[in-house]
Design a protein around this motif. Sequence first.
Motif, PDB file in Angstrom:
ATOM      1  N   TYR A   1      -6.776  -1.519  10.664  1.00  0.00           N
ATOM      2  CA  TYR A   1      -5.640  -0.783  11.215  1.00  0.00           C
ATOM      3  C   TYR A   1      -4.398  -1.091  10.383  1.00  0.00           C
ATOM      4  O   TYR A   1      -3.891  -2.210  10.391  1.00  0.00           O
TER       5      TYR A   1
ATOM      6  N   ALA B   1       1.764   6.647   6.542  1.00  0.00           N
ATOM      7  CA  ALA B   1       0.920   6.322   7.692  1.00  0.00           C
ATOM      8  C   ALA B   1       1.770   6.042   8.919  1.00  0.00           C
ATOM      9  O   ALA B   1       1.434   6.448  10.037  1.00  0.00           O
TER      10      ALA B   1
ATOM     11  N   VAL C   1      -6.072   4.158   9.834  1.00  0.00           N
ATOM     12  CA  VAL C   1      -7.081   3.182   9.423  1.00  0.00           C
ATOM     13  C   VAL C   1      -7.419   3.384   7.955  1.00  0.00           C
ATOM     14  O   VAL C   1      -7.575   4.522   7.498  1.00  0.00           O
ATOM     15  N   VAL C   2      -7.516   2.292   7.218  1.00  0.00           N
ATOM     16  CA  VAL C   2      -7.939   2.340   5.821  1.00  0.00           C
ATOM     17  C   VAL C   2      -9.231   1.543   5.672  1.00  0.00           C
ATOM     18  O   VAL C   2      -9.556   0.695   6.513  1.00  0.00           O
ATOM     19  N   GLU C   3      -9.961   1.840   4.609  1.00  0.00           N
ATOM     20  CA  GLU C   3     -11.193   1.103   4.321  1.00  0.00           C
ATOM     21  C   GLU C   3     -10.904  -0.003   3.323  1.00  0.00           C
ATOM     22  O   GLU C   3     -10.236   0.218   2.308  1.00  0.00           O
ATOM     23  N   GLU C   4     -11.372  -1.195   3.621  1.00  0.00           N
ATOM     24  CA  GLU C   4     -11.209  -2.327   2.716  1.00  0.00           C
ATOM     25  C   GLU C   4     -12.463  -3.183   2.787  1.00  0.00           C
ATOM     26  O   GLU C   4     -12.832  -3.674   3.853  1.00  0.00           O
TER      27      GLU C   4
ATOM     28  N   GLU D   1       0.354   4.176   0.882  1.00  0.00           N
ATOM     29  CA  GLU D   1       0.200   5.062   2.029  1.00  0.00           C
ATOM     30  C   GLU D   1       0.875   4.532   3.288  1.00  0.00           C
ATOM     31  O   GLU D   1       0.903   5.221   4.313  1.00  0.00           O
TER      32      GLU D   1
ATOM     33  N   SER E   1      -9.624  12.646   8.585  1.00  0.00           N
ATOM     34  CA  SER E   1      -9.418  11.924   7.328  1.00  0.00           C
ATOM     35  C   SER E   1      -8.172  12.428   6.608  1.00  0.00           C
ATOM     36  O   SER E   1      -7.735  13.566   6.801  1.00  0.00           O
TER      37      SER E   1
ATOM     38  N   GLY F   1      -7.492   7.212   3.933  1.00  0.00           N
ATOM     39  CA  GLY F   1      -7.823   6.634   5.228  1.00  0.00           C
ATOM     40  C   GLY F   1      -8.045   7.734   6.242  1.00  0.00           C
ATOM     41  O   GLY F   1      -8.440   8.852   5.894  1.00  0.00           O
TER      42      GLY F   1
ATOM     43  N   ILE G   1     -13.661   8.506   7.619  1.00  0.00           N
ATOM     44  CA  ILE G   1     -13.584   7.970   6.257  1.00  0.00           C
ATOM     45  C   ILE G   1     -14.948   8.040   5.577  1.00  0.00           C
ATOM     46  O   ILE G   1     -15.073   8.497   4.433  1.00  0.00           O
TER      47      ILE G   1
ATOM     48  N   GLY H   1     -13.128  -1.185   8.331  1.00  0.00           N
ATOM     49  CA  GLY H   1     -11.906  -0.474   8.634  1.00  0.00           C
ATOM     50  C   GLY H   1     -10.820  -1.465   9.011  1.00  0.00           C
ATOM     51  O   GLY H   1     -11.094  -2.492   9.627  1.00  0.00           O
TER      52      GLY H   1
ATOM     53  N   LYS I   1       0.843  -1.191   0.000  1.00  0.00           N
ATOM     54  CA  LYS I   1       0.000   0.000   0.000  1.00  0.00           C
ATOM     55  C   LYS I   1       0.882   1.247   0.000  1.00  0.00           C
ATOM     56  O   LYS I   1       1.730   1.411   0.874  1.00  0.00           O
TER      57      LYS I   1
END
Length: 228
Positions: free
Chosen positions: A90, A63, A81-84, A59, A183, A193, A122, A88, A57
């Motif tokens: 970590y 991050a 935190v990212v969205e997948e 980021e 965000s 994220g 997010i 969410g 990733k």
Amino acid sequence: MGGARIAELTEQMDLSKGTVYQHLVTLRKHGYVMKEGDEYQLGLRFANLGAYARNRKPEYVKARELSQELADRTNLDASFVVEENGRGVYLRSEGGEMTDPHLHPQVGERLYLHSVAAGKAILAELPESRVDAVCEQWGLPALTENTITSREELDAKLERIRTRGYAFNRGENTTRVRAVAVSVVQSNGTVLGAASVGGPKYRLQGEWFEEQLPEQVRTIVESSRTNW
């Protein structure tokens, strides 16, 4: 799942015993599972896969840097935190001096977006159609008495987050934890994220939690955005 027998896996996966056994033989051969007695456990090979997926990733490096800066300057747990797939995850977590190790977020831990500050930050950046899809896929389950459980309430919270620029978690995922999140969005509108700081409820109180800490976090995050 800590471990499972073939019969349990057969029932959960709705496959024949022979098919499950053959898959386990292959996974064991390559180090993805190990057998202890009559139970199969995940092998450490999965840890390598997780690290590979995480490091791919773009980021991740930023991050890590942002989380460390937030932890150093606030003395709280700091995470990214990212969205997948509507949840969410970590991506990074750093501990501060005012943290409780029993409440420290774990990298890779998955959570409901509506129940934590980073998740709501997010959601506030996503188009309404995407928020609709997330809510339809996962619902709004109540994790504590403080969790948002209606779409009307969620929409009102998201609108307020957009206005003030940060989100709160007031014991919505677990009653013992409070948090603030902001965000992280690229100039092209891509939502990378959210950065979050949090800790035990008894330490995050009053004007410091409601006003001073959010502004501090927002300032730190905004100063880092030029590097994303």
